[in-house]
Design a protein around this motif. Structure first.
Motif, PDB file in Angstrom:
ATOM      1  N   TYR A  95      38.224  -6.004   1.172  1.00 29.00           N
ATOM      2  CA  TYR A  95      38.910  -7.255   0.869  1.00 29.00           C
ATOM      3  C   TYR A  95      40.408  -7.003   0.746  1.00 29.00           C
ATOM      4  CZ  TYR A  95      34.143  -8.172  -0.804  1.00 29.00           C
ATOM      5  OH  TYR A  95      32.785  -8.268  -0.912  1.00 29.00           O
ATOM      6  N   VAL A  96      41.173  -8.069   0.921  1.00 30.93           N
ATOM      7  CA  VAL A  96      42.596  -8.014   0.623  1.00 30.93           C
ATOM      8  C   VAL A  96      42.928  -9.190  -0.306  1.00 30.93           C
ATOM      9  CG1 VAL A  96      43.194  -9.269   2.745  1.00 30.93           C
ATOM     10  CG2 VAL A  96      44.944  -7.940   1.536  1.00 30.93           C
ATOM     11  N   VAL A  97      43.536  -8.839  -1.430  1.00 30.35           N
ATOM     12  CA  VAL A  97      43.955  -9.815  -2.431  1.00 30.35           C
ATOM     13  C   VAL A  97      45.470  -9.935  -2.359  1.00 30.35           C
ATOM     14  CG1 VAL A  97      44.105 -10.310  -4.898  1.00 30.35           C
ATOM     15  CG2 VAL A  97      42.022  -9.286  -3.958  1.00 30.35           C
ATOM     16  N   ARG A  98      45.939 -11.123  -2.066  1.00 27.97           N
ATOM     17  CA  ARG A  98      47.385 -11.385  -2.100  1.00 27.97           C
ATOM     18  C   ARG A  98      47.660 -12.297  -3.280  1.00 27.97           C
ATOM     19  NH1 ARG A  98      46.179 -11.072   3.470  1.00 27.97           N
ATOM     20  NH2 ARG A  98      47.417  -9.450   4.522  1.00 27.97           N
ATOM     21  N   TYR A  99      48.532 -11.827  -4.150  1.00 29.76           N
ATOM     22  CA  TYR A  99      48.764 -12.503  -5.427  1.00 29.76           C
ATOM     23  C   TYR A  99      50.271 -12.650  -5.616  1.00 29.76           C
ATOM     24  CZ  TYR A  99      46.773 -13.745 -10.044  1.00 29.76           C
ATOM     25  OH  TYR A  99      46.309 -14.401 -11.160  1.00 29.76           O
ATOM     26  N   ALA A 100      50.752 -13.871  -5.528  1.00 30.68           N
ATOM     27  CA  ALA A 100      52.176 -14.150  -5.688  1.00 30.68           C
ATOM     28  C   ALA A 100      52.444 -14.547  -7.135  1.00 30.68           C
ATOM     29  CB  ALA A 100      52.599 -15.267  -4.747  1.00 30.68           C
ATOM     30  N   ILE A 101      53.380 -13.863  -7.770  1.00 27.93           N
ATOM     31  CA  ILE A 101      53.737 -14.116  -9.163  1.00 27.93           C
ATOM     32  C   ILE A 101      55.165 -14.655  -9.207  1.00 27.93           C
ATOM     33  CG2 ILE A 101      53.927 -13.140 -11.467  1.00 27.93           C
ATOM     34  CD1 ILE A 101      51.092 -13.022 -10.227  1.00 27.93           C
ATOM     35  N   ALA A 102      55.367 -15.747  -9.917  1.00 28.27           N
ATOM     36  CA  ALA A 102      56.702 -16.342 -10.021  1.00 28.27           C
ATOM     37  C   ALA A 102      57.730 -15.268 -10.377  1.00 28.27           C
ATOM     38  CB  ALA A 102      56.697 -17.447 -11.071  1.00 28.27           C
ATOM     39  N   ASP A 103      58.783 -15.182  -9.582  1.00 27.47           N
ATOM     40  CA  ASP A 103      59.786 -14.130  -9.757  1.00 27.47           C
ATOM     41  C   ASP A 103      60.846 -14.586 -10.747  1.00 27.47           C
ATOM     42  OD1 ASP A 103      61.432 -11.971  -9.574  1.00 27.47           O
ATOM     43  OD2 ASP A 103      61.818 -12.131  -7.428  1.00 27.47           O
ATOM     44  N   VAL A 104      60.515 -14.512 -12.011  1.00 24.95           N
ATOM     45  CA  VAL A 104      61.432 -14.966 -13.057  1.00 24.95           C
ATOM     46  C   VAL A 104      62.646 -14.045 -13.140  1.00 24.95           C
ATOM     47  CG1 VAL A 104      61.641 -15.525 -15.511  1.00 24.95           C
ATOM     48  CG2 VAL A 104      59.517 -16.026 -14.298  1.00 24.95           C
ATOM     49  N   GLY A 105      62.475 -12.763 -12.795  1.00 23.50           N
ATOM     50  CA  GLY A 105      63.609 -11.853 -12.808  1.00 23.50           C
ATOM     51  C   GLY A 105      64.694 -12.230 -11.818  1.00 23.50           C
ATOM     52  N   ALA A 106      64.319 -12.997 -10.795  1.00 26.58           N
ATOM     53  CA  ALA A 106      65.303 -13.428  -9.805  1.00 26.58           C
ATOM     54  C   ALA A 106      66.140 -14.598 -10.296  1.00 26.58           C
ATOM     55  CB  ALA A 106      64.595 -13.819  -8.504  1.00 26.58           C
ATOM     56  N   VAL A 107      65.680 -15.300 -11.348  1.00 21.81           N
ATOM     57  CA  VAL A 107      66.403 -16.491 -11.810  1.00 21.81           C
ATOM     58  C   VAL A 107      66.955 -16.350 -13.226  1.00 21.81           C
ATOM     59  CG1 VAL A 107      65.094 -18.032 -10.295  1.00 21.81           C
ATOM     60  CG2 VAL A 107      64.260 -17.600 -12.596  1.00 21.81           C
ATOM     61  N   VAL A 108      66.486 -15.340 -13.976  1.00 19.23           N
ATOM     62  CA  VAL A 108      66.993 -15.116 -15.335  1.00 19.23           C
ATOM     63  C   VAL A 108      67.834 -13.849 -15.318  1.00 19.23           C
ATOM     64  CG1 VAL A 108      66.396 -14.643 -17.732  1.00 19.23           C
ATOM     65  CG2 VAL A 108      65.042 -16.281 -16.411  1.00 19.23           C
ATOM     66  N   ALA A 109      69.142 -14.010 -15.442  1.00 17.49           N
ATOM     67  CA  ALA A 109      70.057 -12.874 -15.393  1.00 17.49           C
ATOM     68  C   ALA A 109      70.016 -12.105 -16.709  1.00 17.49           C
ATOM     69  CB  ALA A 109      71.480 -13.364 -15.123  1.00 17.49           C
ATOM     70  N   LEU A 110      69.899 -10.784 -16.611  1.00 20.00           N
ATOM     71  CA  LEU A 110      69.917  -9.946 -17.801  1.00 20.00           C
ATOM     72  C   LEU A 110      71.242 -10.092 -18.532  1.00 20.00           C
ATOM     73  CD1 LEU A 110      68.232  -6.762 -16.331  1.00 20.00           C
ATOM     74  CD2 LEU A 110      67.294  -8.234 -18.113  1.00 20.00           C
ATOM     75  N   GLY A 111      71.168 -10.279 -19.840  1.00 17.96           N
ATOM     76  CA  GLY A 111      72.372 -10.409 -20.643  1.00 17.96           C
ATOM     77  C   GLY A 111      72.911 -11.816 -20.735  1.00 17.96           C
ATOM     78  N   GLY A 112      72.322 -12.771 -20.022  1.00 23.07           N
ATOM     79  CA  GLY A 112      72.780 -14.146 -20.067  1.00 23.07           C
ATOM     80  C   GLY A 112      72.151 -14.934 -21.204  1.00 23.07           C
ATOM     81  N   ALA A 113      72.518 -16.218 -21.286  1.00 15.52           N
ATOM     82  CA  ALA A 113      71.998 -17.075 -22.350  1.00 15.52           C
ATOM     83  C   ALA A 113      70.491 -17.299 -22.204  1.00 15.52           C
ATOM     84  CB  ALA A 113      72.733 -18.416 -22.337  1.00 15.52           C
TER      85      ALA A 113
END
Length: 486
Positions: A95-113
């Motif tokens: 089997y092949v399982v493809r699982y897409a997880i919301a990429d929150v790291g792409a929209v929440v900048a480290l060190g920001g508010a």
């Protein structure tokens, strides 16, 4: 025990509604006061909202285009904070399982508010009357959520399994994805029962059961006890239900657990990350449970692990339900365990029967964003961002604080609703089941509604059915007490 919003969590198997009484009861418990008591964050600060709106308006999308993959989401009805989208297929005898997880790291900048506020909140908190999100809704229910028909940034896991469910290969990359449909558990269960599941998840029962069997073989421990939940009753007021998961929820959870297992392996191999750990059950707790089994009608063959015994129980049997209550002692000590260099002393999770990490709910749980960032870096053959690395030791404390607050609010909401439903009924008689006992004191669960309370009496035997009298229903103290009727 979970206090959950009725619009989100109570439509599945095991839910039943009982009209509130007495008839002249007030509108309901004061959930606002409960949130204030436990310092639940309410509105987002203006600078956090401004950053979220700015990011949502200029949503960054990866160059790697996987929008041709026909993913779907499977969640409770009415959900808007969609973390995961899945596609399942056969491949090379496995089997092949493809699982897409919301990429929150792409929209929440480290060190920001946004990052600072998420660290303060820790996780999305579900009260009966509202949801207190980890991120502003413009992101968590909008631009970052894997809503159908929308291009979104995702961490795309591709996990190849052999015919027995063993992991053959793992790939992880940032990709642009587009969910084709938002599916709800009750509808998916009905389709599974009818054999009409959509192509994207047609293999969910097959793979889910295979992974469940693998978990049993590993000695994983899953209690599976119904949750006590505060939900809207048929008259618009509040009531309590005991809700058990649908089979499809268990199969779907296995996909998430699989991803957490391979994420943990990736981090351990890379020498950096944060695991979700749970030490093995103490031998004395296992032995105590083994001694209790015959009295509660539980068959425990020689050489059989606790997880296998628990998996075969019927939660509808009061004796088995009491046994499961006692088995909760096997699952004490869960923690988040960061490491950088040598692996930690405790790497496994006894509930999963493997090493494990939280990476599949970043819209709703802080730690998942950081664990995913570590995994993305390691999968690409590079070192994690120093700021991500520096945050790892802080996560256990932040999550522990958030977990305590969440548990306190959920328990208080249930307790308040129990007292409110029973207020004015002192002296009334109810049928109940004893779920634990110590001498002449114990805990009982009413047949309807799903109320638990402390009880005194001489006939308190776990798993036994008893007739009880309500002696206290104090809304202010959130206290309910019973006594056994001779």
């Amino acid at each position: 025990m979970t206090a959950a919003a009725g619009s989100t969590w109570n439509e599945d198997r095991g839910a039943f509604a009982v009209p509130r009484w007495p008839e002249a009861a007030p509108p309901g418990p004061d959930f606002d006061a409960i949130r204030a008591e436990f310092d639940v964050p309410e509105d987002f600060p203006p600078e956090v909202v401004a950053e979220a709106e700015r990011v949502a308006a200029e949503l960054p999308l990866p160059a790697d285009d996987a929008t041709g993959l026909p993913l779907v989401t499977v969640d409770p009805p009415g959900s808007r904070d969609l973390d995961q989208a899945v596609h399942l297929a056969r491949e090379d005898g496995g089997y092949v399982v493809r699982y897409a997880i919301a990429d929150v790291g792409a929209v929440v900048a480290l060190g920001g508010a946004l990052d600072a506020e998420a660290r303060r909140r820790g996780q999305t908190l579900y009260s009966p009357d509202r949801r207190t999100p980890l991120h502003p809704p413009v992101l968590s229910e909008g631009a970052a959520s894997l809503l159908p028909g929308q291009d979104r940034a995702a961490a795309l896991w591709t996990i190849r399994l052999d015919a027995d469910g063993g992991v053959r290969a793992v790939d992880l990359r940032r990709a642009r994805v587009r969910s084709r449909a938002q599916l709800a558990y009750p509808d998916v269960q009905a389709q599974a029962d009818a054999g009409t599941l959509p192509d994207a998840i047609a293999l969910l029962p097959e793979i889910g059961r295979l992974l469940e069997q693998g978990a049993a073989d590993r000695g994983a421990i899953e209690l599976g006890t119904p949750e006590q939940q505060v939900v809207h009753g048929p008259d618009g007021g509040w009531t309590l239900v005991a809700r058990a998961d649908l089979p499809v929820e268990g199969w779907n959870a296995q996909i998430s657990l699989l991803t957490g297992r391979v994420a943990a392996r990736l981090m351990l191999d890379g020498g950096v990350g944060v695991l979700r750990t749970l030490p093995p059950a103490r031998p004395e707790d296992v032995e105590r449970l083994r001694r209790l089994a015959p009295a509660l009608g539980v068959d425990w063959p020689a050489g059989t692990g606790a997880g296998q015994v628990l998996a075969g129980l019927d939660v509808a049997d009061p004796r088995h339900a009491a046994f499961l209550e006692e088995a909760a002692a096997l699952l004490r000590g869960a923690a988040y365990t960061p490491f950088d260099g040598a692996p930690p002393e405790q790497t496994g999770h006894a509930g999963v029967g493997s090493t494990y990490a939280h990476v599949t709910a970043p819209l709703r749980r802080l730690v998942d964003r950081f664990a995913t960032e570590v995994c993305l870096a390691l999968a690409a053959g590079r070192e994690p961002d120093p700021a991500v690395r520096a945050a790892l030791p802080e996560l256990p404390g932040l999550m522990a604080t958030s977990d305590r607050r969440t548990r306190s609010v959920e328990r208080a909401a249930v307790d308040a609703t129990e007292a409110w439903l029973l207020a004015g009924r002192e002296g009334a008689l109810f049928d109940a089941v004893v779920v634990d006992a110590d001498g002449d004191r114990g805990t009982v669960v009413l047949a309807e509604p799903a109320i638990r309370g402390r009880c005194v009496g001489t006939a308190l035997e776990p798993g036994s059915r008893v007739r009880v009298r309500l002696t206290e229903a104090d809304v202010a103290r959130r206290s309910v007490r019973f006594e056994v009727v001779a």
